[in-house]
Motif scaffolding. Structure first.
Motif, short mmCIF file in Angstrom:
data_model
loop_
_atom_site.label_atom_id
_atom_site.label_comp_id
_atom_site.label_asym_id
_atom_site.label_seq_id
_atom_site.Cartn_x
_atom_site.Cartn_y
_atom_site.Cartn_z
N THR A 171 0.55 -1.41 -0.50
CA THR A 171 0.11 0.04 0.35
C THR A 171 0.77 1.52 -0.54
O THR A 171 0.25 2.60 0.16
N TYR A 172 1.93 1.66 -0.02
CA TYR A 172 3.32 2.25 0.12
C TYR A 172 3.64 3.01 -1.32
O TYR A 172 3.42 1.14 -2.03
N PHE A 173 4.17 3.81 -0.96
CA PHE A 173 4.84 4.59 -2.60
C PHE A 173 6.34 4.10 -1.94
O PHE A 173 6.58 4.86 -0.96
N TRP A 174 6.95 3.65 -2.66
CA TRP A 174 9.04 3.37 -2.03
C TRP A 174 9.29 3.77 -3.19
O TRP A 174 9.60 4.06 -4.35
N TRP A 175 10.69 5.11 -2.67
CA TRP A 175 11.73 5.55 -3.50
C TRP A 175 12.78 4.82 -3.73
O TRP A 175 12.97 4.64 -2.44
N MET A 202 15.20 -4.71 -7.94
CA MET A 202 14.20 -4.11 -7.21
C MET A 202 13.04 -3.21 -7.74
O MET A 202 11.98 -4.08 -7.09
N VAL A 203 12.93 -3.17 -8.88
CA VAL A 203 11.88 -2.46 -8.93
C VAL A 203 10.23 -3.24 -9.36
O VAL A 203 9.77 -3.08 -9.05
N ASP A 204 11.08 -3.96 -9.90
CA ASP A 204 10.08 -5.09 -10.54
C ASP A 204 9.91 -5.21 -9.59
O ASP A 204 8.14 -5.97 -9.45
N TYR A 205 10.61 -5.98 -8.08
CA TYR A 205 10.18 -6.40 -6.80
C TYR A 205 8.64 -5.76 -6.63
O TYR A 205 7.49 -5.95 -6.65
N PHE A 206 9.42 -4.82 -6.12
CA PHE A 206 8.50 -3.48 -5.52
C PHE A 206 7.00 -3.87 -6.66
O PHE A 206 5.89 -3.02 -5.77
#
Length: 294
Positions: A171-175, A202-206
């Motif tokens: 539910t979060y936005f991850w930077w 990292m991007v693909d997992y998030f």
């Protein structure tokens, strides 16, 4: 995440070291104080992490971005729970979520405390666009190649979402905090490609856990990149349009004033098609964040 006046071209959050120092430098953000007054009453946010442990944090921030990791890609912010509780009291009023997260990134290769040996993490086989990460016979780690670099990034993102104490990570936005202070591949022909592969993992997992996710405000979860164009160029080089990094929102560091942060909203993003949605500025040694779309 902060800017020191002695290194304006870096614009990031801790004393800068040479890129070649592999994986041993802890980064962080300065203590937070009340946002400086603005004649236009602009709504600004703050970002915090382990350096603020035990410190009194500001009140009245419009939004907050909390560091999940403790300066390195493989550890945890010891004050994460307290800082998330503080961030939840953000006042809102911008298009940014009241609470977002950021994580340190790196590609230490064999200089790190862990490097993958296969496409399996933690106990499932991960689809790897670069092929198979495989340790040579008798070796505990795979080579520092594209498949294993991708797996390293995927594994770090998985850990960030599952073992560091984040509830409902989808539910979060991850930077992704991309800085030269952390460990990266350098001085090899394909160094930037290796670093990009880690970030893509990292991007693909998030993206896999945030797809369709929304927070309590109804704002979309997702992933973006924090850096400066200078540091990004050193670490990631030119990003092809086919990369999963292309088009991600950019959070640009480097400004010294709110006016500068506003101006930076018009700069190009870090990757092809990337919108600049947040900019960071520094006042009296403290970090603040401006939402480019109000």
């Amino acid at each position: 995440m902060r800017d020191f006046s002695t290194r304006a071209r870096y614009g990031m959050k801790a004393a800068c070291t040479v890129v070649a120092l592999l994986g041993l430098v802890v980064t962080g953000m300065t203590p937070v104080a009340a946002a400086p007054p603005s004649k236009n009453a602009d709504l600004v946010g703050n970002d915090v992490s382990w350096p603020q442990c035990g410190k009194t944090l500001t009140t009245g921030q419009a939004f907050a971005i909390v560091g999940v990791t403790g300066g390195l890609a493989n550890n945890t912010n010891p004050c994460l729970a307290e800082q998330l509780a503080w961030a939840a009291r953000s006042t809102g009023g911008t298009v940014q979520p009241k609470v977002a997260l950021y994580v340190n990134t790196a590609n230490p290769g064999h200089e790190g405390t862990w490097w993958p040996s296969s496409n399996i993490y933690p106990d499932v086989e991960v689809p790897n666009p670069y092929g198979v990460c495989r340790a040579p016979a008798g070796e505990p780690e795979g080579p520092v190649d594209l498949p294993c670099s991708y797996m390293y990034g995927y594994a770090k993102a998985y850990d960030d979402a599952t073992i560091r104490g984040v509830t409902d990570p989808g539910t979060y936005f991850w930077w992704l905090d991309v800085e030269t202070e952390n460990s990266w591949q350098i001085d090899t022909e394909n160094a930037t490609a290796l670093n990009r592969a880690t970030l893509e993992g990292m991007v693909d997992y998030f993206e896999s856990i945030t797809a369709g996710g929304k927070n309590a405000e109804g704002k979309a979860a997702g992933v973006g990149i924090y850096s400066t164009s200078y540091q990004w160029g050193i670490i990631a080089g030119t990003v092809p349009s086919s990369s999963s990094l292309a088009g991600l929102p950019s959070w640009l560091a480097g400004a010294k004033t709110l006016r500068g942060a506003k101006s930076n909203c018009s700069l190009p993003g870090l990757t092809p098609g990337s919108p600049v949605t947040v900019t960071q500025y520094v006042s009296a040694g403290l970090d603040y964040d401006y939402s480019c779309k109000g």
